[in-house]
Design an enzyme around this catalytic site. Structure first.
Site, PDB file in Angstrom:
ATOM      1  N   SER A  25       0.675  -1.356  -0.114  1.00 35.10           N
ATOM      2  CA  SER A  25      -0.072   0.015  -0.216  1.00 35.10           C
ATOM      3  C   SER A  25       0.716   0.847   0.177  1.00 35.10           C
ATOM      4  O   SER A  25       0.758   1.964  -0.686  1.00 35.10           O
ATOM      5  CB  SER A  25      -0.847  -0.186   1.206  1.00 35.10           C
ATOM      6  OG  SER A  25      -1.743  -1.072   1.250  1.00 35.10           O
ATOM      7  N   ARG A 126     -13.740  -7.034 -10.534  1.00 33.83           N
ATOM      8  CA  ARG A 126     -13.615  -6.385  -9.524  1.00 33.83           C
ATOM      9  C   ARG A 126     -15.023  -5.099  -9.354  1.00 33.83           C
ATOM     10  O   ARG A 126     -14.327  -4.277 -10.627  1.00 33.83           O
ATOM     11  CB  ARG A 126     -12.671  -6.084  -8.722  1.00 33.83           C
ATOM     12  CG  ARG A 126     -11.839  -7.713  -8.448  1.00 33.83           C
ATOM     13  CD  ARG A 126     -10.502  -7.544  -8.456  1.00 33.83           C
ATOM     14  NE  ARG A 126     -10.172  -6.564  -6.903  1.00 33.83           N
ATOM     15  CZ  ARG A 126      -9.307  -6.868  -6.259  1.00 33.83           C
ATOM     16  NH1 ARG A 126      -8.343  -6.714  -6.690  1.00 33.83           N
ATOM     17  NH2 ARG A 126      -9.740  -5.921  -4.908  1.00 33.83           N
ATOM     18  N   SER A 171     -13.507   0.966   2.611  1.00 33.36           N
ATOM     19  CA  SER A 171     -12.523   0.715   1.586  1.00 33.36           C
ATOM     20  C   SER A 171     -11.559   2.292   1.621  1.00 33.36           C
ATOM     21  O   SER A 171     -11.867   3.259   1.441  1.00 33.36           O
ATOM     22  CB  SER A 171     -13.604   0.944   0.628  1.00 33.36           C
ATOM     23  OG  SER A 171     -12.605   0.677  -0.402  1.00 33.36           O
ATOM     24  N   GLN A 173      -9.678   2.214  -0.879  1.00 30.07           N
ATOM     25  CA  GLN A 173      -9.374   2.334  -2.220  1.00 30.07           C
ATOM     26  C   GLN A 173     -10.166   3.334  -2.698  1.00 30.07           C
ATOM     27  O   GLN A 173      -9.708   4.394  -3.317  1.00 30.07           O
ATOM     28  CB  GLN A 173      -9.398   1.382  -3.056  1.00 30.07           C
ATOM     29  CG  GLN A 173      -8.038   0.381  -2.585  1.00 30.07           C
ATOM     30  CD  GLN A 173      -7.901  -0.661  -2.966  1.00 30.07           C
ATOM     31  OE1 GLN A 173      -9.516  -1.815  -4.155  1.00 30.07           O
ATOM     32  NE2 GLN A 173      -7.142  -1.602  -3.343  1.00 30.07           N
ATOM     33  N   ASP A 325      -6.854  -8.342   4.385  1.00 31.99           N
ATOM     34  CA  ASP A 325      -5.889  -9.066   4.060  1.00 31.99           C
ATOM     35  C   ASP A 325      -5.322 -10.498   4.505  1.00 31.99           C
ATOM     36  O   ASP A 325      -5.266 -11.067   3.728  1.00 31.99           O
ATOM     37  CB  ASP A 325      -4.862  -8.563   3.478  1.00 31.99           C
ATOM     38  CG  ASP A 325      -5.891  -7.764   2.258  1.00 31.99           C
ATOM     39  OD1 ASP A 325      -6.541  -7.882   1.296  1.00 31.99           O
ATOM     40  OD2 ASP A 325      -4.724  -6.100   2.025  1.00 31.99           O
ATOM     41  N   LYS A 352     -12.942 -10.031  -3.454  1.00 29.97           N
ATOM     42  CA  LYS A 352     -10.887  -9.150  -3.753  1.00 29.97           C
ATOM     43  C   LYS A 352     -10.506  -9.959  -4.704  1.00 29.97           C
ATOM     44  O   LYS A 352     -10.941 -10.291  -5.714  1.00 29.97           O
ATOM     45  CB  LYS A 352     -10.128 -10.072  -2.200  1.00 29.97           C
ATOM     46  CG  LYS A 352     -10.419  -9.107  -1.178  1.00 29.97           C
ATOM     47  CD  LYS A 352     -10.054  -7.617  -1.448  1.00 29.97           C
ATOM     48  CE  LYS A 352     -10.508  -6.881  -0.179  1.00 29.97           C
ATOM     49  NZ  LYS A 352     -10.300  -5.604   0.168  1.00 29.97           N
ATOM     50  N   ARG A 356     -12.764 -14.722  -2.413  1.00 27.66           N
ATOM     51  CA  ARG A 356     -11.653 -15.491  -1.166  1.00 27.66           C
ATOM     52  C   ARG A 356     -12.448 -15.710   0.346  1.00 27.66           C
ATOM     53  O   ARG A 356     -12.156 -16.856   0.848  1.00 27.66           O
ATOM     54  CB  ARG A 356     -10.641 -13.978  -0.175  1.00 27.66           C
ATOM     55  CG  ARG A 356      -9.237 -13.587  -0.950  1.00 27.66           C
ATOM     56  CD  ARG A 356      -8.739 -12.833  -0.292  1.00 27.66           C
ATOM     57  NE  ARG A 356      -7.866 -12.600  -1.463  1.00 27.66           N
ATOM     58  CZ  ARG A 356      -6.961 -11.166  -1.490  1.00 27.66           C
ATOM     59  NH1 ARG A 356      -6.941 -10.064  -0.131  1.00 27.66           N
ATOM     60  NH2 ARG A 356      -5.887 -11.178  -2.043  1.00 27.66           N
TER      61      ARG A 356
HETATM   62  C1  S3P Z   1      -5.435  -1.083  -0.032  1.00 25.20           C
HETATM   63  C2  S3P Z   1      -6.980  -1.337   0.604  1.00 25.20           C
HETATM   64  C3  S3P Z   1      -7.519  -2.093   0.816  1.00 25.20           C
HETATM   65  C4  S3P Z   1      -6.935  -4.044   0.866  1.00 25.20           C
HETATM   66  C5  S3P Z   1      -5.736  -3.893  -1.151  1.00 25.20           C
HETATM   67  C6  S3P Z   1      -4.721  -2.587  -0.190  1.00 25.20           C
HETATM   68  C7  S3P Z   1      -5.052  -0.051  -0.092  1.00 25.20           C
HETATM   69  O1  S3P Z   1      -8.670  -2.575  -0.143  1.00 25.20           O
HETATM   70  O2  S3P Z   1      -7.887  -5.088   0.477  1.00 25.20           O
HETATM   71  O3  S3P Z   1      -4.994  -5.444  -0.493  1.00 25.20           O
HETATM   72  O4  S3P Z   1      -3.548  -0.063  -0.181  1.00 25.20           O
HETATM   73  O5  S3P Z   1      -5.694   0.959   0.105  1.00 25.20           O
HETATM   74  P1  S3P Z   1     -10.420  -1.952   0.075  1.00 25.20           P
HETATM   75  O6  S3P Z   1      -9.794  -0.720   0.699  1.00 25.20           O
HETATM   76  O7  S3P Z   1     -11.088  -1.762  -0.799  1.00 25.20           O
HETATM   77  O8  S3P Z   1     -10.692  -2.607   1.435  1.00 25.20           O
END
Ligand code: S3P
Length: 440
Positions: A25, A126, A171, A173, A325, A352, A356
């Protein structure tokens, strides 16, 4: 490539030091912020997993010069986002959801440029609407299959409007995508979402001097960012990924004696939920904060000791964002625990890199561990004594392949993992690290 693994025969009681992979990340964010900034930035100890290489290739296609000097450092030389070039090829996110969702917030704001965003078979399944819909409300023009829910997407850069977003998922992301878009909009972009998702984007923005404030209530977090905000070139150092360390934390707890020590692990409560869970399951885990900081975040030394009993535990839905994760590898620990475990509220696992939840259940099944999927919850009976020799297809999901490899360490007979090399997505040296743990 198919790989055969089983328990080693050495019973030495040593504590082995493992250097786990660097944080995925943080490496993504370092590449993105460096590419947006005018000047030269260095990323020390980057993760060169396939996902981060996808982020690098996307920004190279925009005209940013990125030099990879092995695992030691990546140098980014950028003229800043105002000088991004019209790419002549589609931007390929490979298997990386973080690349796709975060970069959408940046691309949507590059007025005058048009982009195609593509990914591999898994990423193309996704959901992207979770970011596309709020970005459209800011004025983004994004089109693609199922009204923009899936890659390949076409993005026509626009001037974006600042606005308030209410997000229904915890989330990082989604939150990061909207904050990145907010950097280009005049005025205040606000994001309110269920609390607990990783906060790296907010921390970096604050470190760079953005006018960003945040607060949490009982069950929500709220972030305000005032735009426009221009990032600055900077040198950063990436710590060890707690999500990678989690595999060796579970392996260490499953050893009959000895242990595993992991230095430089990122110490951020939005990422270390698995340590709390393993701490409830065993007395064998200690984490000591280090004096130094890495990147903009603290680090610590994680030590796990084998030879102690594991006890089953429950995971509540509000804990899931801090260990989202790590559910597959925590399921492996739960399979060996005394007493049952119930992991609640795992719906996000279904979208994911694979489904998963289903695949974790398939792995437990293959190994002979009693379990049941109950709606979006996973119940694991515990008490597994002997792992049935298994052949497992992780369906290209790196975290499932690594969980299977740890599980295979408890099998007296060879187990086989198909497409074992998919670990390159987040932890390219995983099998080399695993080989250094030569005791059972
Ligand atoms: C991540 C956020 C997570 C995680 C992914 C990396 C990131 O996803 O599962 O492996 O770097 O922001 P979500 O934010 O969709 O849960």
């Amino acid at each position: 490539m198919k790989r055969t693994l089983q328990a080693p025969t050495n019973s030495s009681p040593r504590t082995i030091s493992i250097h786990c992979g660097r944080d995925k990340s943080l490496t993504h964010r370092a590449i993105m912020f460096a590419s947006l900034s005018e000047g030269r930035s260095q990323i020390l100890h980057p993760l060169l997993g396939a996902d981060c290489l996808s982020s690098i290739s996307c920004f190279e296609a925009l005209g940013v010069k990125i030099l990879v000097h092995g695992e030691e450092r990546v140098e980014v030389e950028s003229k800043g986002f105002t000088q991004f070039q019209q790419p002549t090829v589609p931007l390929d996110c490979g298997n990386s959801g973080t690349t796709a969702r975060l970069i959408l917030g940046i691309l949507a704001a590059q007025k005058g440029l048009t982009f195609q965003l593509i990914g591999d078979e898994s990423l193309s399944k996704r959901p992207m609407k979770r970011v596309v819909i709020p970005l459209r409300k800011m004025g983004a023009k994004i089109s693609g299959p199922d009204d923009g829910n899936f890659l390949p997407l076409t993005i026509e850069g626009q001037d974006l409007k600042a606005m308030k977003h209410l997000v229904d998922k915890a989330s990082a992301q989604v939150k990061s995508c909207l904050l990145l878009a907010g950097m280009f909009a005049e005025g205040q972009t606000s994001v309110t979402l269920p609390k607990g998702s990783r906060d790296h984007t907010e921390r970096v923005l604050q470190k760079m001097g953005a006018n960003l404030s945040s607060f949490v209530t009982v069950d929500e977090e709220h972030i305000d960012l005032t735009g426009p905000f221009k990032t600055k070139a900077m040198d950063v150092s990436i710590p060890v990924d707690p999500s990678s360390a989690a595999f060796f934390a579970v392996l260490g707890l499953l050893l009959t004696q000895g242990g595993i020590a992991m230095p430089d692990v990122l110490d951020n409560p939005t990422r270390t939920g698995f340590m709390k869970v393993l701490g409830r399951m065993s007395q064998g885990l200690t984490f000591t904060k280090a004096a130094s900081q890495s990147f903009v975040e603290p680090v610590g030394l994680l030590i796990v000791k084998g030879g102690l009993e594991l006890t089953g535990t429950d995971i509540e839905e509000d804990e899931v964002p801090s260990l989202v994760d790590e559910i597959p590898i925590l399921s492996v620990a739960a399979a060996f625990a005394k007493g049952p475990s119930l992991f609640r509220g795992l719906s996000e696992l279904r979208v994911k890199e694979s489904d998963r939840l289903l695949l974790t259940a398939a792995l437990l099944e293959a190994a002979g561990a009693e379990h049941e999927i109950r709606g979006d919850d996973l119940w694991i009976a515990g008490g597994l004594k002997e792992v049935k020799p298994f052949t497992f297809d992780p369906e290209g999901d790196h975290r499932l392949a690594m969980s299977a490899a740890i599980l295979a360490r408890r099998s007296k007979k060879p187990c086989c993992i198909l497409d074992s090399e998919c670990v390159r997505v987040s932890f390219p040296n995983f099998y080399e690290a695993l080989d250094t743990v030569d005791q059972f």
